[in-house]
Design a protein around this motif. Structure first.
Motif, PDB file in Angstrom:
ATOM      1  N   ASN A   1      15.599   0.661 -20.067  1.00 11.77           N
ATOM      2  CA  ASN A   1      15.766   1.964 -19.416  1.00 11.77           C
ATOM      3  C   ASN A   1      14.590   2.384 -18.540  1.00 11.77           C
ATOM      4  O   ASN A   1      14.357   3.565 -18.333  1.00 11.77           O
ATOM      5  CB  ASN A   1      16.013   3.043 -20.484  1.00 11.77           C
ATOM      6  N   ASN A   2      13.850   1.403 -18.011  1.00  7.69           N
ATOM      7  CA  ASN A   2      12.724   1.747 -17.144  1.00  7.69           C
ATOM      8  C   ASN A   2      12.661   0.751 -15.993  1.00  7.69           C
ATOM      9  O   ASN A   2      12.303  -0.411 -16.182  1.00  7.69           O
ATOM     10  CB  ASN A   2      11.407   1.745 -17.928  1.00  7.69           C
ATOM     11  N   ASN A   3      13.010   1.210 -14.783  1.00  4.65           N
ATOM     12  CA  ASN A   3      13.069   0.310 -13.639  1.00  4.65           C
ATOM     13  C   ASN A   3      11.697  -0.084 -13.091  1.00  4.65           C
ATOM     14  O   ASN A   3      11.602  -0.871 -12.150  1.00  4.65           O
ATOM     15  CB  ASN A   3      13.895   0.945 -12.507  1.00  4.65           C
ATOM     16  N   GLU A   4      10.657   0.484 -13.681  1.00  5.45           N
ATOM     17  CA  GLU A   4       9.315   0.101 -13.246  1.00  5.45           C
ATOM     18  C   GLU A   4       8.772  -1.070 -14.063  1.00  5.45           C
ATOM     19  O   GLU A   4       7.670  -1.556 -13.806  1.00  5.45           O
ATOM     20  CB  GLU A   4       8.363   1.307 -13.380  1.00  5.45           C
ATOM     21  N   VAL A   5       9.547  -1.503 -15.053  1.00  4.78           N
ATOM     22  CA  VAL A   5       9.109  -2.572 -15.958  1.00  4.78           C
ATOM     23  C   VAL A   5       9.924  -3.833 -15.690  1.00  4.78           C
ATOM     24  O   VAL A   5      11.158  -3.787 -15.632  1.00  4.78           O
ATOM     25  CB  VAL A   5       9.272  -2.131 -17.425  1.00  4.78           C
ATOM     26  N   SER A   6       9.242  -4.958 -15.516  1.00  6.53           N
ATOM     27  CA  SER A   6       9.924  -6.228 -15.266  1.00  6.53           C
ATOM     28  C   SER A   6      10.204  -6.947 -16.582  1.00  6.53           C
ATOM     29  O   SER A   6       9.596  -6.658 -17.617  1.00  6.53           O
ATOM     30  CB  SER A   6       9.060  -7.127 -14.382  1.00  6.53           C
ATOM     31  N   PHE A   7      11.113  -7.919 -16.515  1.00  6.04           N
ATOM     32  CA  PHE A   7      11.416  -8.687 -17.722  1.00  6.04           C
ATOM     33  C   PHE A   7      10.198  -9.491 -18.168  1.00  6.04           C
ATOM     34  O   PHE A   7       9.987  -9.702 -19.359  1.00  6.04           O
ATOM     35  CB  PHE A   7      12.608  -9.626 -17.491  1.00  6.04           C
ATOM     36  N   ALA A   8       9.377  -9.917 -17.218  1.00  8.11           N
ATOM     37  CA  ALA A   8       8.142 -10.634 -17.568  1.00  8.11           C
ATOM     38  C   ALA A   8       7.249  -9.757 -18.442  1.00  8.11           C
ATOM     39  O   ALA A   8       6.647 -10.226 -19.424  1.00  8.11           O
ATOM     40  CB  ALA A   8       7.400 -11.050 -16.307  1.00  8.11           C
TER      41      ALA A   8
ATOM     42  N   ASP B   1       7.200   4.534 -22.751  1.00  7.00           N
ATOM     43  CA  ASP B   1       8.147   4.042 -23.748  1.00  7.00           C
ATOM     44  C   ASP B   1       9.318   3.363 -23.049  1.00  7.00           C
ATOM     45  O   ASP B   1       9.889   3.901 -22.097  1.00  7.00           O
ATOM     46  CB  ASP B   1       8.656   5.193 -24.616  1.00  7.00           C
ATOM     47  N   VAL B   2       9.662   2.198 -23.534  1.00  4.78           N
ATOM     48  CA  VAL B   2      10.780   1.433 -22.985  1.00  4.78           C
ATOM     49  C   VAL B   2      11.695   1.026 -24.131  1.00  4.78           C
ATOM     50  O   VAL B   2      11.222   0.523 -25.150  1.00  4.78           O
ATOM     51  CB  VAL B   2      10.288   0.158 -22.249  1.00  4.78           C
TER      52      VAL B   2
END
Length: 406
Positions: free
Chosen positions: A154-161, A132-133
């Motif tokens: 709130n998730n540093n493993e997820v990129s803006f792409a 969940d992001v």
């Protein structure tokens, strides 16, 4: 320059009814019709035969930009729907860095239903890779004709792409008058699209398939790619009576050293696939002129202004000499690509420097793209469009194609 600025846009009109506009592409993209204008003679064929009309040992240049899912929707607690349309990255300003960002970023955007937003923070929860992001959206401030919008999650493993892939919508042209469909994610991209950043496709390239590219290459044509990220301004109508009152949008350009070398091998001449490739290649000439005057310019100072080509004091040199200046600049800076922005407008009265042949679709009446075509054909655009209208050609982004040889 003043004569050029007084061009009346009403003189570049033709009857385009809704039925002429292709709402969807053909099932096989290379089966579109191809109008060939060859030094005043007009005939037609099917696009997959385009190689037969190209001179051997020529250089063909494509725009490899990729359309991003730039349209996003967020709903307020009141139920009001806010649309945020990405225009260009602000922080970080570099496109590649932007899409790799993993916590927050800012974009210049258009905002739909802005009055209902009232500056409150918007949010949306999504699921990416099973996690969940929560994406937060903050209105920062007005910025010229757009708005600065900050995104954070709130998730540093997820990129803006990945966020865009999850909640963004591909922005098909407004004149299609329909919702984006899943099929558009494929059909509204060229088969050679690579570099994310455009909010509209370089549509002349939509007709090419891997088979057509192979046939063109086998015919002895050199294929090279440039990148120009197409902005929303490509759809901006000309609302002034005279073109001099119209402000062109700026677009980001990247050209690799290999392309510069190929241009020099081909005596500074190229076949451009699409008007975005035209704008890039012709802008290169004026970048070369700047570097002739001052080799120590920064990339920001290489910006090509709208009316720059029409100034009375523009120094005329060969395309080869201008391109050689760019090669020298890249060698001195020890870089493999050159980045700049261009605002160039090409209208009747413009003298083409690099582009000798053009592959392009059929453009909207009273548009800057139609002016570009008129300039290329030395004013003979109307015969081309009259032929297309009387021979059932399909118009605009998903429509048929033309090969123009002045």
């Amino acid at each position: 320059m003043e004569t050029v600025k007084h061009i009346k846009i009403k003189d570049y009109n033709y009857p385009l009814t809704d039925v002429r506009i292709a709402k969807y592409p053909l099932s096989e993209r290379d089966h579109s019709k191809l109008l060939i204008y060859d030094k005043g003679e007009i005939k037609e064929d099917v696009f997959y035969n385009i190689a037969e009309y190209l001179p051997k040992n020529a250089l063909m240049i494509f725009n490899n930009t990729k359309v991003i899912q730039a349209r996003m929707h967020f709903r307020k607690d009141t139920g009001a729907l806010i649309e945020v349309f990405l225009l260009e990255p602000y922080a970080p300003a570099d496109y590649e860095q932007m899409f790799q960002t993993t916590s927050e970023c800012s974009w210049l955007c258009l905002v739909g239903n802005l009055k209902k937003w009232k500056g409150q923070q918007l949010g949306r929860e999504i699921n990416i890779k099973g996690k969940d992001v929560f994406v937060k959206v903050d209105y920062e401030r007005e910025h010229h004709t757009s708005h600065l919008i900050k995104f954070s999650w709130n998730n540093n493993e997820v990129s803006f792409a990945e966020i865009l892939d999850a909640i963004g919508e591909l922005p098909i042209p407004p004149y299609l008058n329909r919702e984006t469909q899943e099929s558009d994610k494929t059909t509204y991209q060229t088969v050679y699209s690579k570099i994310k950043g455009s909010v509209a496709a370089p549509t002349a390239g939509l007709h090419f398939t891997d088979n057509v590219l192979t046939s063109v290459s086998n015919y002895g044509i050199d294929l090279e790619e440039i990148t120009l990220h197409v902005g929303a301004g490509t759809f901006k109508p000309v609302k002034s009576d005279e073109i001099g009152e119209h402000n062109m949008h700026s677009e980001f350009v990247c050209v690799h050293k290999s392309t510069i070398e190929k241009l020099l091998l081909h005596d500074g001449k190229a076949i451009a696939v699409g008007t975005t490739s035209v704008r890039t290649l012709e802008s290169l000439y004026y970048v070369g002129l700047k570097l002739l005057k001052d080799k120590d310019l920064s990339e920001d100072e290489l910006h090509v202004c709208q009316w720059e080509p029409y100034a009375d004091d523009v120094k005329q040199v060969s395309a080869v000499k201008a391109i050689e200046q760019i090669r020298e600049y890249m060698e001195e800076k020890n870089v493999n690509s050159i980045h700049f922005s261009t605002q160039i407008i090409i209208v009747p009265g413009y003298g083409y420097k690099i582009v000798k042949m053009l592959v392009t679709n059929f453009h909207q009446p009273q548009s800057t793209l139609l002016l570009l075509v008129s300039a290329f054909l030395h004013g003979d655009w109307k015969r081309v469009y009259d032929y297309a209208l009387s021979h059932d050609f399909r118009f605009l982004s998903y429509g048929d194609s033309s090969l123009l040889i002045p």
